[in-house]
Design a protein around this motif. Structure first.
Motif, PDB file in Angstrom:
ATOM      1  N   VAL A 381       0.811  -1.221   0.000  1.00 26.87           N
ATOM      2  CA  VAL A 381       0.000   0.000   0.000  1.00 26.87           C
ATOM      3  C   VAL A 381       0.842   1.267   0.000  1.00 26.87           C
ATOM      4  CG1 VAL A 381      -1.993  -1.091   1.089  1.00 26.87           C
ATOM      5  CG2 VAL A 381      -0.220  -0.078   2.524  1.00 26.87           C
ATOM      6  N   GLU A 382       2.089   1.179   0.416  1.00 28.87           N
ATOM      7  CA  GLU A 382       2.941   2.375   0.406  1.00 28.87           C
ATOM      8  C   GLU A 382       3.190   2.888  -1.011  1.00 28.87           C
ATOM      9  OE1 GLU A 382       6.546   2.179   2.601  1.00 28.87           O
ATOM     10  OE2 GLU A 382       5.587   1.499   4.452  1.00 28.87           O
ATOM     11  N   VAL A 384       0.839   2.986  -3.249  1.00 34.04           N
ATOM     12  CA  VAL A 384      -0.432   3.527  -3.749  1.00 34.04           C
ATOM     13  C   VAL A 384      -0.438   5.042  -3.549  1.00 34.04           C
ATOM     14  CG1 VAL A 384      -2.944   3.454  -3.513  1.00 34.04           C
ATOM     15  CG2 VAL A 384      -1.593   1.367  -3.169  1.00 34.04           C
ATOM     16  N   SER A 386      -1.315   8.790  -2.604  1.00 36.85           N
ATOM     17  CA  SER A 386      -1.958   9.222  -1.359  1.00 36.85           C
ATOM     18  C   SER A 386      -3.432   9.578  -1.536  1.00 36.85           C
ATOM     19  CB  SER A 386      -1.205  10.429  -0.778  1.00 36.85           C
ATOM     20  OG  SER A 386      -1.173  11.491  -1.724  1.00 36.85           O
ATOM     21  N   THR A 388      -5.529   7.958  -3.278  1.00 38.92           N
ATOM     22  CA  THR A 388      -6.235   6.732  -3.678  1.00 38.92           C
ATOM     23  C   THR A 388      -6.061   5.701  -2.569  1.00 38.92           C
ATOM     24  OG1 THR A 388      -5.567   7.193  -5.956  1.00 38.92           O
ATOM     25  CG2 THR A 388      -6.490   5.024  -5.519  1.00 38.92           C
ATOM     26  N   SER A 389      -7.038   4.861  -2.382  1.00 33.18           N
ATOM     27  CA  SER A 389      -6.895   3.822  -1.352  1.00 33.18           C
ATOM     28  C   SER A 389      -7.620   2.551  -1.775  1.00 33.18           C
ATOM     29  CB  SER A 389      -7.447   4.298  -0.006  1.00 33.18           C
ATOM     30  OG  SER A 389      -8.831   4.580  -0.112  1.00 33.18           O
ATOM     31  N   HIS A 390      -7.044   1.431  -1.382  1.00 35.08           N
ATOM     32  CA  HIS A 390      -7.703   0.145  -1.604  1.00 35.08           C
ATOM     33  C   HIS A 390      -8.851  -0.010  -0.615  1.00 35.08           C
ATOM     34  CE1 HIS A 390      -4.848  -2.354  -4.179  1.00 35.08           C
ATOM     35  NE2 HIS A 390      -4.260  -1.174  -4.105  1.00 35.08           N
ATOM     36  N   LYS A 392     -10.788  -1.526   2.353  1.00 33.12           N
ATOM     37  CA  LYS A 392     -10.331  -2.267   3.533  1.00 33.12           C
ATOM     38  C   LYS A 392     -11.521  -2.799   4.308  1.00 33.12           C
ATOM     39  CE  LYS A 392      -5.975   0.146   4.586  1.00 33.12           C
ATOM     40  NZ  LYS A 392      -5.240   0.911   5.629  1.00 33.12           N
ATOM     41  N   ILE A 398      -6.910  -5.716   2.797  1.00 31.14           N
ATOM     42  CA  ILE A 398      -7.267  -4.915   1.623  1.00 31.14           C
ATOM     43  C   ILE A 398      -7.739  -5.787   0.460  1.00 31.14           C
ATOM     44  CG2 ILE A 398      -5.717  -3.011   2.183  1.00 31.14           C
ATOM     45  CD1 ILE A 398      -3.780  -4.189   0.052  1.00 31.14           C
ATOM     46  N   TYR A 401      -7.600  -3.261  -6.234  1.00 32.78           N
ATOM     47  CA  TYR A 401      -8.185  -1.972  -6.615  1.00 32.78           C
ATOM     48  C   TYR A 401      -8.824  -2.058  -7.999  1.00 32.78           C
ATOM     49  CZ  TYR A 401      -8.640   3.049  -7.364  1.00 32.78           C
ATOM     50  OH  TYR A 401      -9.132   4.312  -7.603  1.00 32.78           O
ATOM     51  N   TYR A 443      -3.019   3.914 -11.052  1.00 32.84           N
ATOM     52  CA  TYR A 443      -4.194   4.210 -10.221  1.00 32.84           C
ATOM     53  C   TYR A 443      -4.995   5.408 -10.748  1.00 32.84           C
ATOM     54  CZ  TYR A 443      -2.820   0.815  -6.688  1.00 32.84           C
ATOM     55  OH  TYR A 443      -2.520  -0.355  -6.021  1.00 32.84           O
ATOM     56  N   SER A 445      -4.462   8.485 -10.701  1.00 24.13           N
ATOM     57  CA  SER A 445      -4.621   9.467  -9.624  1.00 24.13           C
ATOM     58  C   SER A 445      -4.111  10.850 -10.003  1.00 24.13           C
ATOM     59  CB  SER A 445      -3.874   8.994  -8.370  1.00 24.13           C
ATOM     60  OG  SER A 445      -2.482   8.968  -8.614  1.00 24.13           O
TER      61      SER A 445
END
Length: 534
Positions: A381-382, A384, A386, A388-390, A392, A398, A401, A443, A445
Motif C-alpha cells: 500500500v505504500e 499507492v 496518497s 487513492t486507497s484500496h 479495507k 485490503i 483496486y 491508479y 490518480s
C-alpha cells in the motif's frame, strides 16, 4: 550436406498447409506424440525415401537435427521456398526468406505465433516476433545504422502485423503437452505405468519445454537452481544458511519471466498428475469433481502462459522499438474482447506484468458476459498514491483496486477501448520508470497527467467485485512478484481450489530431497568460487 533440395511453391503451400503434413511439421510435440516416423504426405515421403534420408524427427531442440537449407528463387514471378523441412515450420522458413506473403498466409491458416523454434544459424530458439525484431536490430548494427529503407519498412510492417495477430495462448498447445506426458506414462487402458522417477521428470520437462520455449537443459537448470528460492519465498522465509554456504535470502527480487516459468511448470505438473491419476490417487477439495479441478487448472495455465508470452514479447522490443508497444497494446484489447466466459455468470481474465523498476504489479483485465473490468493486483500500500486507497475491511485487510469498468454494449465502447489501449501502453512504457510516476498512472490518480483521461466507470459497482478476497497488507517490495501474482491466482480459482493447487505444488519433483541437495551443492560451489576470487 543434402545434394537435392525439396521445393515448395506458393501454390503447393496453399494446398498443403492444412493437410496432415502441415499439422505434423507445425509442432514437434504433435509429431512425437503420434509416434509416426514420417510426415504424412505421400509426395514428401516418397521424395525422402528416394534420397535415402532419415525421416524420424527428434524431440529435443538441443539434438543435432540438420538445419534446413533455404534459398529464394524467382520462377514465373512466384517465390519458391526451397527447403527440406526438418522439424521447422513453413512460417519461420518463409520469414527467413523474407517472403512476407507466405508468412502472412501461414499465420492466417492458424500457425502458432507464441512458440519457439530453432532459428537459422542460431544456437537459441526464437518465436516469430523475436526473430523479426532481432533481425531488424542485427541488420542495423551490421550496417552501422544504414539499412535498406524498403526492407526495413517491410520488416517493421510485418512485425506490427504479427503483433496484431497474437491470440490468447492456444488451449490446443496446452492439452497436447499434457497428453504427451500422460500418453507416455500410461498404458492403453489409461493405467499409470511403472515409470522411474528420472524418466517421468524428463517427460515433464519435455512437455513444459514446448510450452515455455526453453531448451530442456536450460529449463531443468532454472527449476533446480531456483527451487529453494520459490520454496522459501512461498513460505515467507527470509533466509536460510546451508552448511558451508553464505546466507541465502528469499525476500529479494526475482525477474518475472523466470518466476512465471517456474510457477507455470509447477501448475503444468499438477495438471499432468490430474490427467494421469484422475480420481484414483488425487485427493480433491470437498464437493468438487475431477473435471472441475482439471478445467480450472488448464484455464489457469492458459492465463499464466499468456502472461508469460506477453512478457517475453514486450522484452523483445520495448527498449529498441518502443513504437511497437502501441500495436501490442491494441492487440491486448482485441484479445480481451474475444474472450468468451464459459457461462453467463462466469468470467475470463488476462494478466500483464506492470509496476515500476523496484516493484512488480499485475494488471488484470477481466471480461464477463456484460462487462470489462480493469483491476490492479498490488498489496504494497505504500506504493499507492496518497489520494487513492484500496478497499479495507474491519480487520485491516485490503481488496484489489478496481480501476475501471464499462459495459460491452455501451454506446461509448469504442472510446472506452481506446482508453484501455492507451492505459495499457503507458503502463508498459512507465514500467521501468520511478515509483511515483508509474503508480500514479496505474491508479489514474494524476488528473493533470497527459497519459490518461478519467477511467470509465459505467453504472453501479459490479457485483463480481464483492467476491474479491481481502488479503494482508504487504509492508515492503520483498517477494512482490509472488505476492502480487497470488492475488489474481486466488481470485480466478477461488479460495478453496487455490489453496488446493498451492498445496499440490509441494509435491513437485523440483522440491524432492535429491533436487534440493543439488541446489544446495550449487550454492556451495558458488560460495567457494567467490572466496577464491577475493
Amino acid at each position: 550436406n543434402f545434394k537435392k533440395p525439396f521445393a515448395f511453391s506458393f501454390d503447393f503451400i496453399q494446398k498443403n498447409l492444412t493437410a496432415p503434413f502441415w499439422d505434423l511439421s507445425h509442432t514437434r510435440i504433435r509429431f512425437r506424440m503420434s509416434q509416426k516416423s514420417r510426415l504424412n504426405n505421400p509426395q514428401f515421403d516418397k521424395t525422402l525415401s528416394q534420397w535415402k534420408l532419415p525421416i524420424e524427427q527428434r524431440w529435443n531442440v538441443d539434438d543435432k537435427i540438420p538445419l534446413p537449407f533455404c534459398t529464394k528463387s524467382l520462377n514465373a514471378n512466384k517465390h519458391k521456398i526451397v527447403t527440406i523441412l526438418r522439424g521447422r515450420t513453413p512460417l519461420l522458413l518463409a520469414m527467413h526468406c523474407k517472403n512476407w506473403n507466405v508468412a502472412r498466409y501461414c499465420i492466417k491458416q492458424g500457425a502458432w505465433i507464441d512458440v519457439r523454434e530453432g532459428a537459422f544459424n542460431e544456437v537459441t530458439s526464437q518465436a516469430p516476433v523475436e526473430w523479426i525484431a532481432k533481425k531488424i536490430i542485427k541488420e542495423k548494427n551490421n550496417n552501422n545504422g544504414n539499412v535498406n529503407e524498403k526492407e526495413y519498412l517491410e520488416m517493421m510492417k510485418m512485425c506490427k502485423w504479427i503483433l496484431r495477430q497474437r491470440t490468447i495462448y492456444p488451449m490446443k498447445q496446452i492439452k497436447y503437452a499434457i497428453d504427451y506426458v500422460k500418453d507416455k506414462s500410461t498404458d492403453e487402458d489409461g493405467v499409470s505405468k511403472a515409470i522411474d522417477e528420472i524418466s517421468y521428470q524428463t517427460l515433464l520437462i519435455e512437455g513444459a519445454t514446448f510450452l515455455l520455449g526453453e531448451n530442456q537443459t536450460g529449463l531443468k537448470d532454472l527449476l533446480i537452481n531456483n527451487s529453494l528460492l520459490y520454496l522459501g519465498a512461498s513460505r515467507n522465509i527470509i533466509y536460510i544458511k546451508p552448511e558451508d554456504c553464505k546466507k541465502q535470502r528469499f525476500d529479494e527480487g526475482w525477474h518475472p519471466i523466470p518466476f512465471l516459468a517456474f510457477r507455470i511448470f509447477l501448475l503444468f505438473e499438477i495438471c499432468v498428475r490430474l490427467k494421469r491419476e484422475k480420481r484414483n490417487l488425487v485427493e480433491l477439495p470437498k464437493n468438487t469433481t475431477f473435471e472441475q479441478i482439471y478445467e480450472k487448472g488448464v484455464r489457469e495455465l492458459q492465463v499464466q502462459l499468456t502472461t508469460y508470452w506477453d512478457c517475453l514479447t514486450i522484452e523483445t522490443f520495448e527498449n529498441k522499438y518502443p513504437e511497437l508497444i502501441d500495436d501490442w497494446s491494441r492487440n491486448v484489447v482485441d484479445r480481451l474482447m474475444t474472450l468468451k466466459p464459459i457461462s453467463s455468470n462466469g468470467y475470463c481474465e488476462m494478466n500483464l506484468v506492470v509496476g515500476h523498476k523496484d516493484h512488480c504489479v499485475y494488471l488484470s483485465l477481466c471480461k464477463t458476459s456484460k462487462l470489462i473490468l480493469v483491476r490492479i493486483d498490488n498489496r504494497w500500500v505504500e506504493t499507492v498514491p496518497s489520494n487513492t486507497s484500496h478497499p479495507k475491511n474491519e480487520n485491516g485487510l485490503i481488496q484489489p483496486y478496481l480501476v475501471a469498468y464499462f459495459q460491452l454494449n455501451s454506446p461509448k465502447i469504442n472510446k472506452n477501448k481506446l482508453w484501455l489501449k492507451e492505459y495499457i501502453k503507458n503502463a508498459i512504457i512507465l514500467k521501468n520508470s520511478e515509483n511515483e510516476e508509474s503508480m500514479k498512472h496505474l491508479y489514474c490518480s494524476d488528473k493533470k497527467s497527459s497519459h490518461n483521461d478519467f477511467p470509465p466507470r459505467e453504472g453501479s459497482l459490479p457485483s463480481i467485485v464483492k467476491k474479491w478476497p481481502y488479503r494482508p497488507i504487504q509492508k515492503d517490495a520483498n517477494n512482490c512478484y509472488l505476492r502480487s501474482h497470488n492475488v489474481g491466482y486466488r481470485i480466478r480459482l477461488d479460495d478453496v481450489i487455490y489453496e488446493w493447487f498451492r498445496n499440490e505444488e509441494n509435491k513437485g519433483f523440483v522440491f524432492n530431497k535429491s533436487n534440493c541437495n543439488i541446489a544446495v551443492q550449487e550454492q556451495k560451489k558458488t560460495h567457494k568460487n567467490s572466496k577464491k576470487n577475493v
